[in-house]
Write a protein that holds these residues in place. Structure first.
Motif, PDB file in Angstrom:
ATOM      1  N   ILE A   1      31.854  24.643  43.957  1.00 57.35           N
ATOM      2  CA  ILE A   1      31.698  23.205  44.235  1.00 57.35           C
ATOM      3  C   ILE A   1      32.978  22.480  43.835  1.00 57.35           C
ATOM      4  O   ILE A   1      33.416  22.565  42.674  1.00 57.35           O
ATOM      5  CB  ILE A   1      30.500  22.610  43.460  1.00 57.35           C
ATOM      6  N   HIS A   2      33.575  21.790  44.809  1.00 64.08           N
ATOM      7  CA  HIS A   2      34.817  21.072  44.528  1.00 64.08           C
ATOM      8  C   HIS A   2      34.499  19.642  44.126  1.00 64.08           C
ATOM      9  O   HIS A   2      33.890  18.897  44.901  1.00 64.08           O
ATOM     10  CB  HIS A   2      35.727  21.096  45.757  1.00 64.08           C
ATOM     11  N   LEU A   3      34.919  19.274  42.914  1.00 64.40           N
ATOM     12  CA  LEU A   3      34.674  17.923  42.395  1.00 64.40           C
ATOM     13  C   LEU A   3      36.049  17.248  42.282  1.00 64.40           C
ATOM     14  O   LEU A   3      36.805  17.519  41.341  1.00 64.40           O
ATOM     15  CB  LEU A   3      33.942  18.024  41.053  1.00 64.40           C
ATOM     16  N   PRO A   4      36.404  16.413  43.245  1.00 61.50           N
ATOM     17  CA  PRO A   4      37.815  16.102  43.486  1.00 61.50           C
ATOM     18  C   PRO A   4      38.443  14.970  42.659  1.00 61.50           C
ATOM     19  O   PRO A   4      39.630  14.724  42.795  1.00 61.50           O
ATOM     20  CB  PRO A   4      37.801  15.679  44.964  1.00 61.50           C
ATOM     21  N   PHE A   5      37.660  14.279  41.828  1.00 69.71           N
ATOM     22  CA  PHE A   5      38.244  13.086  41.196  1.00 69.71           C
ATOM     23  C   PHE A   5      38.978  13.410  39.898  1.00 69.71           C
ATOM     24  O   PHE A   5      38.566  14.283  39.144  1.00 69.71           O
ATOM     25  CB  PHE A   5      37.137  12.060  40.907  1.00 69.71           C
ATOM     26  N   CYS A   6      40.073  12.672  39.646  1.00 72.27           N
ATOM     27  CA  CYS A   6      40.794  12.747  38.372  1.00 72.27           C
ATOM     28  C   CYS A   6      41.166  11.319  38.002  1.00 72.27           C
ATOM     29  O   CYS A   6      41.497  10.520  38.880  1.00 72.27           O
ATOM     30  CB  CYS A   6      42.096  13.530  38.501  1.00 72.27           C
ATOM     31  N   GLU A   7      41.168  11.029  36.704  1.00 70.02           N
ATOM     32  CA  GLU A   7      41.527   9.659  36.287  1.00 70.02           C
ATOM     33  C   GLU A   7      43.024   9.434  36.343  1.00 70.02           C
ATOM     34  O   GLU A   7      43.474   8.312  36.478  1.00 70.02           O
ATOM     35  CB  GLU A   7      40.995   9.398  34.881  1.00 70.02           C
ATOM     36  N   GLN A   8      43.793  10.512  36.167  1.00 70.89           N
ATOM     37  CA  GLN A   8      45.257  10.347  36.139  1.00 70.89           C
ATOM     38  C   GLN A   8      45.910  11.396  37.006  1.00 70.89           C
ATOM     39  O   GLN A   8      45.421  12.525  37.073  1.00 70.89           O
ATOM     40  CB  GLN A   8      45.737  10.580  34.717  1.00 70.89           C
ATOM     41  N   MET A   9      47.022  11.038  37.598  1.00 71.63           N
ATOM     42  CA  MET A   9      47.759  11.981  38.444  1.00 71.63           C
ATOM     43  C   MET A   9      48.715  12.823  37.598  1.00 71.63           C
ATOM     44  O   MET A   9      49.649  12.286  36.991  1.00 71.63           O
ATOM     45  CB  MET A   9      48.560  11.167  39.472  1.00 71.63           C
ATOM     46  N   CYS A  10      48.496  14.125  37.523  1.00 70.65           N
ATOM     47  CA  CYS A  10      49.485  15.006  36.891  1.00 70.65           C
ATOM     48  C   CYS A  10      50.514  15.318  37.981  1.00 70.65           C
ATOM     49  O   CYS A  10      50.133  15.770  39.069  1.00 70.65           O
ATOM     50  CB  CYS A  10      48.846  16.302  36.419  1.00 70.65           C
ATOM     51  N   THR A  11      51.777  15.106  37.671  1.00 69.85           N
ATOM     52  CA  THR A  11      52.776  15.172  38.743  1.00 69.85           C
ATOM     53  C   THR A  11      53.236  16.597  39.082  1.00 69.85           C
ATOM     54  O   THR A  11      54.168  16.770  39.858  1.00 69.85           O
ATOM     55  CB  THR A  11      53.995  14.299  38.394  1.00 69.85           C
ATOM     56  N   PHE A  12      52.587  17.603  38.491  1.00 70.62           N
ATOM     57  CA  PHE A  12      52.907  18.983  38.881  1.00 70.62           C
ATOM     58  C   PHE A  12      51.815  19.552  39.777  1.00 70.62           C
ATOM     59  O   PHE A  12      51.957  20.614  40.352  1.00 70.62           O
ATOM     60  CB  PHE A  12      52.997  19.894  37.627  1.00 70.62           C
ATOM     61  N   CYS A  13      50.697  18.828  39.890  1.00 71.55           N
ATOM     62  CA  CYS A  13      49.465  19.434  40.402  1.00 71.55           C
ATOM     63  C   CYS A  13      49.482  19.633  41.917  1.00 71.55           C
ATOM     64  O   CYS A  13      49.791  18.713  42.670  1.00 71.55           O
ATOM     65  CB  CYS A  13      48.279  18.563  40.011  1.00 71.55           C
TER      66      CYS A  13
ATOM     67  N   PHE B   1      54.458  28.410  33.657  1.00 78.47           N
ATOM     68  CA  PHE B   1      55.892  28.513  33.367  1.00 78.47           C
ATOM     69  C   PHE B   1      56.664  27.991  34.572  1.00 78.47           C
ATOM     70  O   PHE B   1      56.148  27.980  35.692  1.00 78.47           O
ATOM     71  CB  PHE B   1      56.301  29.956  33.008  1.00 78.47           C
ATOM     72  N   GLY B   2      57.892  27.532  34.298  1.00 75.90           N
ATOM     73  CA  GLY B   2      58.728  27.010  35.393  1.00 75.90           C
ATOM     74  C   GLY B   2      58.502  25.533  35.663  1.00 75.90           C
ATOM     75  O   GLY B   2      58.916  25.015  36.702  1.00 75.90           O
ATOM     76  N   LEU B   3      57.871  24.817  34.706  1.00 78.03           N
ATOM     77  CA  LEU B   3      57.644  23.378  34.883  1.00 78.03           C
ATOM     78  C   LEU B   3      58.949  22.610  34.637  1.00 78.03           C
ATOM     79  O   LEU B   3      59.863  23.120  33.985  1.00 78.03           O
ATOM     80  CB  LEU B   3      56.590  22.903  33.877  1.00 78.03           C
ATOM     81  N   PRO B   4      59.047  21.367  35.114  1.00 75.90           N
ATOM     82  CA  PRO B   4      60.258  20.582  34.866  1.00 75.90           C
ATOM     83  C   PRO B   4      60.555  20.478  33.363  1.00 75.90           C
ATOM     84  O   PRO B   4      59.633  20.261  32.566  1.00 75.90           O
ATOM     85  CB  PRO B   4      59.929  19.208  35.460  1.00 75.90           C
ATOM     86  N   PHE B   5      61.806  20.656  33.028  1.00 75.87           N
ATOM     87  CA  PHE B   5      62.340  20.575  31.659  1.00 75.87           C
ATOM     88  C   PHE B   5      61.841  21.701  30.741  1.00 75.87           C
ATOM     89  O   PHE B   5      62.170  21.729  29.563  1.00 75.87           O
ATOM     90  CB  PHE B   5      62.017  19.216  30.991  1.00 75.87           C
TER      91      PHE B   5
ATOM     92  N   GLN C   1      53.630  15.467  43.735  1.00 77.22           N
ATOM     93  CA  GLN C   1      54.608  16.193  42.918  1.00 77.22           C
ATOM     94  C   GLN C   1      55.904  15.397  42.891  1.00 77.22           C
ATOM     95  O   GLN C   1      56.799  15.593  43.709  1.00 77.22           O
ATOM     96  CB  GLN C   1      54.824  17.609  43.457  1.00 77.22           C
ATOM     97  N   ARG C   2      55.992  14.482  41.937  1.00 76.67           N
ATOM     98  CA  ARG C   2      57.169  13.634  41.811  1.00 76.67           C
ATOM     99  C   ARG C   2      57.286  13.205  40.344  1.00 76.67           C
ATOM    100  O   ARG C   2      56.499  13.647  39.514  1.00 76.67           O
ATOM    101  CB  ARG C   2      57.064  12.429  42.740  1.00 76.67           C
ATOM    102  N   GLY C   3      58.275  12.341  40.056  1.00 82.04           N
ATOM    103  CA  GLY C   3      58.431  11.911  38.660  1.00 82.04           C
ATOM    104  C   GLY C   3      59.463  12.769  37.952  1.00 82.04           C
ATOM    105  O   GLY C   3      59.741  12.588  36.778  1.00 82.04           O
ATOM    106  N   PHE C   4      60.038  13.714  38.682  1.00 79.74           N
ATOM    107  CA  PHE C   4      61.146  14.523  38.166  1.00 79.74           C
ATOM    108  C   PHE C   4      61.971  14.952  39.362  1.00 79.74           C
ATOM    109  O   PHE C   4      61.528  14.848  40.512  1.00 79.74           O
ATOM    110  CB  PHE C   4      60.628  15.736  37.379  1.00 79.74           C
ATOM    111  N   LEU C   5      63.180  15.421  39.083  1.00 80.21           N
ATOM    112  CA  LEU C   5      64.071  15.796  40.188  1.00 80.21           C
ATOM    113  C   LEU C   5      64.068  17.311  40.357  1.00 80.21           C
ATOM    114  O   LEU C   5      63.703  18.040  39.426  1.00 80.21           O
ATOM    115  CB  LEU C   5      65.490  15.308  39.896  1.00 80.21           C
TER     116      LEU C   5
END
Ligand SMILES: C[S@@+](CC[C@H](N)C(=O)[O-])C[C@H]1O[C@@H](n2cnc3c(N)ncnc32)[C@H](O)[C@@H]1O
Ligand code: SF4
Length: 457
Positions: A56-68, A212-216, A253-257
């Motif tokens: 079951i896919h429950l699609p809501f999130c309160e905050q946007m994680c910019t890697f997701c 692993f391999g996330l920004p910074f 996927q933004r907020g980093f270069l």
């Protein structure tokens, strides 16, 4: 890790949670009528012996994680919970109309988005309403994805009371700089507290997702994250490679270069370091991306060559029928796949009209089924064989030819006489590349304008 190998094999490729992979589905040969037939046939053939799985896919999130890279809707409007639950239950009823008798629900997984965005009462209402229509066996596997920042004791207790015994928490990395870049700040204390709470309540498997391999991110951060991980000692760890797929619409996927993302060599070094720490802590690697303690059912399944892979990742209990409910969910009838619409509004509208909200699908051909066997065997058992007559296929010699490069690089061994191939320890990071040699659909992508998959490393 040798840079030449990385250069050579760090191409874009699927993660093979299905074969054929979604971008290669042949939607023209698919219809809702055919899909209903496939579901019914598989149900009749397998429900009594092995039951079915529900996602079951429950699609809501309160905050946007910019890697997701997952399919989600960012909102703080909790009044969206109930209409969504009503739609999921309506969709389930549409499936029940197809099934000739009560299904046995062997596996149930809540994924997201953030399942714990929903209140414990609403989750309880959803699951108990659903289970009332089915038979629930003793040896069931119920699991959910919990966000450490909003999973409460009530969530854990409520779901435990309904039969959930497995939970996985998204950790990603504990470093504050990395957490800020991915817009996901969560302390070690809160992760430890919620993990301990799950164990106190009686969950038998607590998992952590680490990336692993996330920004910074650097190797120092991996070391620190692993040291913290040792303090909790989760039963399972998903150690994912960051999939950078910014072209997928709406994933945020933004907020980093691009330059903030570690390069392939650094990324590989982070994986090797993380793996070393995990093995020192007693974890064993399973298939791709996954580690577990020796007593975990995934390890036992891997040892007995019973490990299976589907849209939920690796599982120790295979069912041929998996029904995915909710927006963007994927269902698998073993003979066909179907994916629901990604729009919440359209999803709710369609089910209200009594239509199963499938947006696209694929009916497997005989050749698809043979190739799937090989790809599943490589992803799960790290080996495959074509000794049995029904596992040969016409372009097998070409596939083996295209693998001689990997063979010469020591990444896999081909025993032509015994008609089998196996991935070597050195080749483990390149398991996707071996599967790609079997995936004849990839030939069609060569001229694609936009990238389709993330990089293998
Ligand atoms: C869909 S999330 C659901 C869990 C819950 N919403 C949370 O964030 O804790 C499941 C996991 O997918 C992984 N994931 C999401 N996007 C990813 C990406 N771009 N690359 C690699 N892993 C990713 C993360 O490790 C995350 O914990
Ligand atoms: S990682 Fe989890 S909480 Fe963050 S946006 Fe993705 S699904 Fe939502």
């Amino acid at each position: 890790m040798n840079m030449n190998l990385l250069d050579k094999y760090n191409v874009r490729g699927p993660r093979y949670t299905s074969f054929p992979t979604v971008p290669h589905w042949d939607d023209k040969n698919f219809s809702l009528k055919k899909w209903k037939n496939e579901i019914k046939n598989t149900f009749v053939n397998y429900n009594d012996d092995e039951g079915i799985s529900l996602y079951i896919h429950l699609p809501f999130c309160e905050q946007m994680c910019t890697f997701c890279g997952c399919h989600k809707r960012i909102t703080r409007r909790h009044d969206m919970e109930m209409p969504y639950i009503t739609a999921v239950l309506t969709e389930w009823n549409l499936y029940l109309e197809i099934l000739p008798k009560k299904p046995i629900i062997k596996e149930l997984h809540l994924g997201g988005g953030t399942p714990t965005f929903f209140s414990p009462e609403n989750l309880s209402f959803l699951i108990t309403s659903l289970l009332k229509t089915a038979i629930v066996p003793k040896n069931k596997h119920f699991s959910f994805e919990g966000h450490p920042n909003n999973t409460t004791r009530e969530h854990l207790q409520t779901l435990y009371n309904i039969g959930f015994r497995r939970v996985s928490f998204g950790v990603q990395d504990y470093n504050p700089i990395v957490q800020k870049a991915i817009h996901r700040v969560q302390s070690f204390e809160s992760v430890k507290q919620v993990s301990d709470m799950a164990r106190e309540i009686g969950y038998t498997s607590v998992g952590h997702d680490i990336i692993f391999g996330l920004p910074f991110q650097t190797q120092k951060h991996i070391e620190k994250t692993m040291a913290y991980t040792e303090e909790v000692k989760p039963d399972r760890i998903a150690f994912y490679s960051y999939a950078h797929v910014p072209w997928i619409k709406g994933n945020g996927q933004r907020g980093f270069l691009e330059k903030d993302i570690p390069n392939a060599l650094e990324k590989r070094a982070q994986y090797v370091l993380g793996k070393k720490h995990l093995e020192q802590m007693g974890y064993q690697e399973i298939g791709m991306d996954h580690f577990a303690l020796p007593e975990d059912s995934l390890i036992k399944a891997a040892e007995n060559k019973l490990l299976h892979r589907n849209f939920m990742g690796y599982t120790s209990s295979k069912t041929h029928l998996m029904i995915g409910l909710g927006v963007s969910s994927i269902s698998d009838s073993w003979t066909a796949f179907a994916q629901n619409t990604k729009s919440i509004e359209e999803y709710q509208e369609l089910v209200k009209e009594g239509i199963i909200p499938v947006a696209k699908g694929h009916i497997l051909s005989e050749k698809d089924e043979v190739i799937r066997k090989h790809i599943l065997a490589i992803m799960c058992q790290l080996e495959t064989s074509w000794a049995a007559e029904n596992l040969e296929f016409e372009n097998l010699p070409l596939v083996l030819d295209s693998l001689t490069g990997m063979e010469n690089d020591g990444l896999l061994q081909i025993d032509r006489k015994a008609q089998k191939l196996s991935i070597t320890e050195k080749g483990r990071p390149f398991v996707r590349n071996a599967c790609m040699a079997f995936d004849f659909y990839l030939d069609d992508d060569k001229n694609a304008e936009k990238p389709i998959f993330s990089k293998c490393i």
